[in-house]
Design a protein around this motif. Structure first.
Motif, mmCIF file in Angstrom:
data_model
loop_
_atom_site.group_PDB
_atom_site.id
_atom_site.type_symbol
_atom_site.label_atom_id
_atom_site.label_comp_id
_atom_site.label_asym_id
_atom_site.label_seq_id
_atom_site.Cartn_x
_atom_site.Cartn_y
_atom_site.Cartn_z
ATOM 1 N N UNK A 1 0.830 -1.209 0.000
ATOM 2 C CA UNK A 1 0.000 0.000 0.000
ATOM 3 C C UNK A 1 0.864 1.259 0.000
ATOM 4 N N UNK A 2 1.982 1.206 0.747
ATOM 5 C CA UNK A 2 2.879 2.355 0.764
ATOM 6 C C UNK A 2 3.497 2.572 -0.622
ATOM 7 N N UNK A 3 3.881 1.480 -1.264
ATOM 8 C CA UNK A 3 4.445 1.576 -2.611
ATOM 9 C C UNK A 3 3.403 2.135 -3.567
ATOM 10 N N UNK A 4 2.191 1.612 -3.468
ATOM 11 C CA UNK A 4 1.114 2.094 -4.332
ATOM 12 C C UNK A 4 0.799 3.549 -4.035
ATOM 13 N N UNK B 1 0.950 6.477 -6.677
ATOM 14 C CA UNK B 1 -0.201 7.350 -6.943
ATOM 15 C C UNK B 1 0.147 8.816 -6.662
ATOM 16 N N UNK B 2 0.903 9.047 -5.620
ATOM 17 C CA UNK B 2 1.331 10.415 -5.286
ATOM 18 C C UNK B 2 2.181 10.981 -6.411
#
Length: 97
Positions: free
Chosen positions: A5-8, A12-13
């Motif tokens: 989720x952090x990678x995603x 996304x950021x």
């Protein structure tokens, strides 16, 4: 899962940042184009005014030319009449001489 989720989230950021940058660039280009369009419209307006003035001047010159042509025709007629009178007078002089 948290790592994914952090990678995603970073991905996304990054995409949002890129999209915001693109929007900013497009807005600046749009503003520049709007300015160019305004300048072009002013130039067009100026050219239209100049064209109208030129057309009016052409009409005025055409009218002056017509008047001058009429005056020339009148002078040509007067010259022809004068030449005829001169010929008559010359003939009268020859007849008396």
């Amino acid at each position: 899962m948290v790592v994914e989720q952090k990678v995603e989230l970073r991905h996304l950021t990054s995409r949002v940042t890129a999209a915001e940058s693109l929007v900013d660039t497009l807005e600046k280009e749009n503003t520049a184009q709007a300015t160019e369009l305004a300048v072009a419209q002013q130039e067009l307006s100026s050219l239209q005014i100049r064209l109208t003035v030129s057309e009016e001047r052409v009409e005025e010159l055409e009218k002056q030319q017509e008047v001058t042509q009429q005056e020339l025709s009148t002078l040509e007629l007067r010259l022809t009449v004068s030449e005829g009178l001169i010929m008559e007078l010359e003939q009268q002089q020859e007849g008396k001489g």
